[in-house]
Design an enzyme around this catalytic site. Structure first.
Site, short mmCIF file in Angstrom:
data_model
loop_
_atom_site.label_atom_id
_atom_site.label_comp_id
_atom_site.label_asym_id
_atom_site.label_seq_id
_atom_site.Cartn_x
_atom_site.Cartn_y
_atom_site.Cartn_z
CB SER A 1 -9.70 0.29 3.83
OG SER A 1 -9.43 1.47 4.27
CE1 TYR B 1 -7.14 1.55 -0.90
CE2 TYR B 1 -8.00 2.66 1.23
CZ TYR B 1 -7.35 1.45 0.43
OH TYR B 1 -6.78 0.44 1.48
#
Ligand SMILES: NC(=O)c1ccc[n+]([C@@H]2O[C@H](COP(=O)([O-])OP(=O)(O)OC[C@H]3O[C@@H](n4cnc5c(N)ncnc54)[C@H](OP(=O)(O)O)[C@@H]3O)[C@@H](O)[C@H]2O)c1
Length: 280
Positions: free
Chosen positions: A150, A163
């Site tokens: 990501s 995250y």
């Protein structure tokens, strides 16, 4: 058209996608479903997994000759083991780790269970599945490990601390594994999507991205670029021009990005949590 795809496919061995058998995790998710269509469309065979069997079976119905389903919870060791055995039977030589979860919100409001769930799925299960499959990949003429990271694996972002921790770690794992396997025939790739329109982004997050002017990709675009990364053997792919620029800037001059994100903080807080000091 033929020569175009041949040009891009130079990193795939003889037979191209038709000779590939892929184990894809997260196949029932937004990006996973698009990857099934993209890679099956290119001719690959796929063993697809996730917990939601109906979503997986709907995909298999679209590609009945190429797609096999095995529902599994990757956080459970015995289910991972069964998946690895199935992948061995299917002769999988490519592992695409797309399973993942996010929890957006202020870190101080995260529960123990949420933090543990993020690390267990995004990191521990992914690493353990990869290790369990490595002997099979090493024995193959060519093997692939493709990890879906990501932008938040490069840029620490408010409201995504847990995250970010998992995706930074996944990027480090991918780089270290690539270097460790540099004298083998395993290709280890990292593809970092930016915000993508899937169930992972609840409507508040879509609204926040809109308010901040952050672009969002379709899962189909991400799937095309994952395929392209594999075909060209590109080891690190960050999707999105502005995201690539900020990733580099963040590495060189993190305080500049600190200041830019400090300015975005009131908007981010408006969508993910109450402003500090506001009564509950
Ligand atoms: N969407 C974005 O904005 C974005 C941006 C950058 C990177 N990414 C990354 O891209 C990947 C795919 O994301 P997405 O947007 O497609 O997410 P998604 O639509 O929420 O899909 C998540 C996938 O993970 C699977 N999964 C969740 N928990 C699992 C478990 N315990 N065991 C097995 N599978 C499990 C889900 O399957 P079941 O629910 O069927 O178990 C589903 O297939 C993730 O790694 C994500 O971090 C996404």
């Amino acid at each position: 058209m033929r020569s175009y795809s041949k040009l891009w496919s130079r990193h795939l061995p003889e037979g191209g996608w038709a000779a590939q058998s892929v184990l894809l995790t997260g196949a029932s998710g937004g990006i996973g479903q698009a990857l099934v269509d993209e890679l099956a469309g290119a001719g690959a065979r796929l063993l697809i997994t996730g917990r939601r069997r109906p979503a997986l079976e709907a995909l298999a119905e679209r590609h009945p000759d190429q797609v096999t389903v095995m529902a599994a919870d990757l956080t459970r060791a015995e289910e991972r083991q069964r998946l690895v055995e199935r992948a061995r039977e299917a002769g999988c030589t490519m592992l695409i780790n797309a399973a993942g979860m996010n929890r957006v919100g202020l870190f101080e409001a995260s529960s123990d269970a949420e933090i543990e769930a993020l690390i267990t799925l995004n990191l521990t299960s992914t690493l353990q599945l990869t290790r369990a499959l490595l002997p099979q990949l090493l024995a193959a003429e060519h093997g692939w490990v493709v990890n879906l990271g990501s932008t938040f694996g490069t840029i620490g972002y408010p409201g995504q601390a847990g995250y970010c921790a998992t995706k930074f770690a996944l990027r480090g794992f991918t780089q270290a594994l690539r270097r460790e396997l540099a004298d083998t025939r395993i290709h280890v790739l990292h593809v970092a999507p930016r915000a993508t329109r899937t169930a992972m982004n609840v409507p508040e997050i879509e609204a926040m991205n809109q308010a901040l002017g952050n672009a969002m990709d379709t899962p189909q675009r991400v799937a095309r670029l994952v395929r392209r990364a594999i075909e060209t053997g590109r080891e690190e792919t960050q999707l999105g021009g502005p995201e690539r620029f900020f990733a580099r800037l963040n590495a060189m001059l993190p305080s500049v990005v600190d200041r830019a994100l400090r300015r975005q903080l009131p908007t981010i807080r408006r969508f993910i949590g109450k402003p500090r000091g506001e009564a509950p």
